[in-house]
Design a protein around this motif. Sequence first.
Motif, PDB file in Angstrom:
ATOM      1  N   HIS A  35     -76.445 -12.345 185.465  1.00 30.71           N
ATOM      2  CA  HIS A  35     -76.562 -13.478 184.544  1.00 30.71           C
ATOM      3  C   HIS A  35     -77.538 -13.147 183.417  1.00 30.71           C
ATOM      4  CE1 HIS A  35     -76.994 -17.496 182.978  1.00 30.71           C
ATOM      5  NE2 HIS A  35     -78.250 -17.578 183.374  1.00 30.71           N
ATOM      6  N   ARG A  36     -78.664 -12.550 183.778  1.00 32.34           N
ATOM      7  CA  ARG A  36     -79.641 -12.131 182.767  1.00 32.34           C
ATOM      8  C   ARG A  36     -79.084 -11.016 181.886  1.00 32.34           C
ATOM      9  NH1 ARG A  36     -85.024 -13.077 183.861  1.00 32.34           N
ATOM     10  NH2 ARG A  36     -85.328 -12.084 181.812  1.00 32.34           N
ATOM     11  N   SER A  70     -76.590 -12.411 179.400  1.00 33.53           N
ATOM     12  CA  SER A  70     -77.317 -13.067 178.312  1.00 33.53           C
ATOM     13  C   SER A  70     -77.832 -12.026 177.320  1.00 33.53           C
ATOM     14  CB  SER A  70     -78.487 -13.875 178.870  1.00 33.53           C
ATOM     15  OG  SER A  70     -78.035 -14.932 179.695  1.00 33.53           O
ATOM     16  N   GLU A  71     -78.319 -10.905 177.844  1.00 32.09           N
ATOM     17  CA  GLU A  71     -78.797  -9.821 176.987  1.00 32.09           C
ATOM     18  C   GLU A  71     -77.655  -9.236 176.153  1.00 32.09           C
ATOM     19  OE1 GLU A  71     -81.952  -7.011 175.846  1.00 32.09           O
ATOM     20  OE2 GLU A  71     -81.915  -8.997 176.762  1.00 32.09           O
ATOM     21  N   GLY A  93     -73.366 -12.968 175.611  1.00 31.69           N
ATOM     22  CA  GLY A  93     -72.392 -14.015 175.899  1.00 31.69           C
ATOM     23  C   GLY A  93     -71.381 -13.648 176.946  1.00 31.69           C
ATOM     24  N   HIS A 100     -72.493 -19.165 187.677  1.00 40.34           N
ATOM     25  CA  HIS A 100     -72.587 -19.176 186.212  1.00 40.34           C
ATOM     26  C   HIS A 100     -71.193 -19.001 185.603  1.00 40.34           C
ATOM     27  CE1 HIS A 100     -76.954 -18.890 186.567  1.00 40.34           C
ATOM     28  NE2 HIS A 100     -76.777 -17.896 187.429  1.00 40.34           N
ATOM     29  N   ASP A 151     -69.792 -20.000 182.999  1.00 40.82           N
ATOM     30  CA  ASP A 151     -69.692 -19.776 181.561  1.00 40.82           C
ATOM     31  C   ASP A 151     -69.988 -18.333 181.167  1.00 40.82           C
ATOM     32  OD1 ASP A 151     -69.037 -22.411 181.178  1.00 40.82           O
ATOM     33  OD2 ASP A 151     -71.085 -23.047 180.702  1.00 40.82           O
ATOM     34  N   ASP A 152     -70.457 -17.517 182.121  1.00 31.90           N
ATOM     35  CA  ASP A 152     -70.726 -16.106 181.841  1.00 31.90           C
ATOM     36  C   ASP A 152     -69.465 -15.259 181.830  1.00 31.90           C
ATOM     37  OD1 ASP A 152     -73.416 -16.623 181.738  1.00 31.90           O
ATOM     38  OD2 ASP A 152     -73.923 -15.607 183.610  1.00 31.90           O
TER      39      ASP A 152
END
Length: 294
Positions: free
Chosen positions: A87-88, A91-92, A95, A116, A118-119
């Motif tokens: 997840h992190r 984000s990095e 999207g 998650h 939306d990932d």
Amino acid sequence: MVTTENRTLALADADIAYTIRGPLPPTGDVPTLLMIGQPMTSEGFTDLAEQFPDRTVVSYDPRGLGASTRRDGSRENDPRVQAEDLHRLISELGGPVDVFGSSGGAVTGLALIAAHPDDVNVLVAHEPPLRNVLPDADLAARADHAVTAAYHDRGWGAGMAAFLGMVTWQGPFTEEFLAAAPPDPSRFGMPAEDDGRREDPLLSGSSRAVSEYQPDVEALRALPTTTSRIVLAVGEGSGDTITARTTRATADLLGSEAVVFPGDHGGFMRGNPLNPGEPEAFARRLREVLDAAA
């Protein structure tokens, strides 16, 4: 020319090493393709990633494996913890991504999309070894524990031979299978002598949280258009091995059908002396599935 760059994502309790092939951010409207395994690290996806020179491909080493480090005081490879790391990482990367997860990586992918959603645009989960979805789960657990016992008692060759005997077994496990003598390591070209090491993430029991993971079926079934966002993939050469059976059983739980891919459990990798893969054919099928599910 496809460029390759190695990077590290610094977290509070781990440093996550990952590899980017191609441009980042990705060009055009094609999302990044994230390839994940467990305990297999980034290098296991080299053959497959090379078949996608037209898009950005990212692979990674789970915490504590390969070039990734951990400072959380644990050696357990837990898919829920790995999902938070991903997840992190996503984000990095900027999207949502498409995800191809194989074996333990497929389990992590299921944990990721449940926590998650939306990932992930599309998750292709290739042969997740979720033994608790099987009707013979208790016998499968005993077979798994026998592998760990062989490893701790007699070393890597004995443990790996027991593991290969388990994962190549066709059909439900039986008392006869469990009562049989463990296979000779020489049958698989493995050394019989004990090298003294006991930290193999596949054999030591440190990855048991993967096979014991309970997918959040309610959350997964509640995802919008679940059958297109999650694709369960099974190798055409896997027959009724444990990971083929767990894949089909997981698909049943999600109200879908497993999609057939070339090869067996390692069909996307070259160099396996027992079952050499065909990454070109595997990549063509993966492209078809990603395009259809987009």
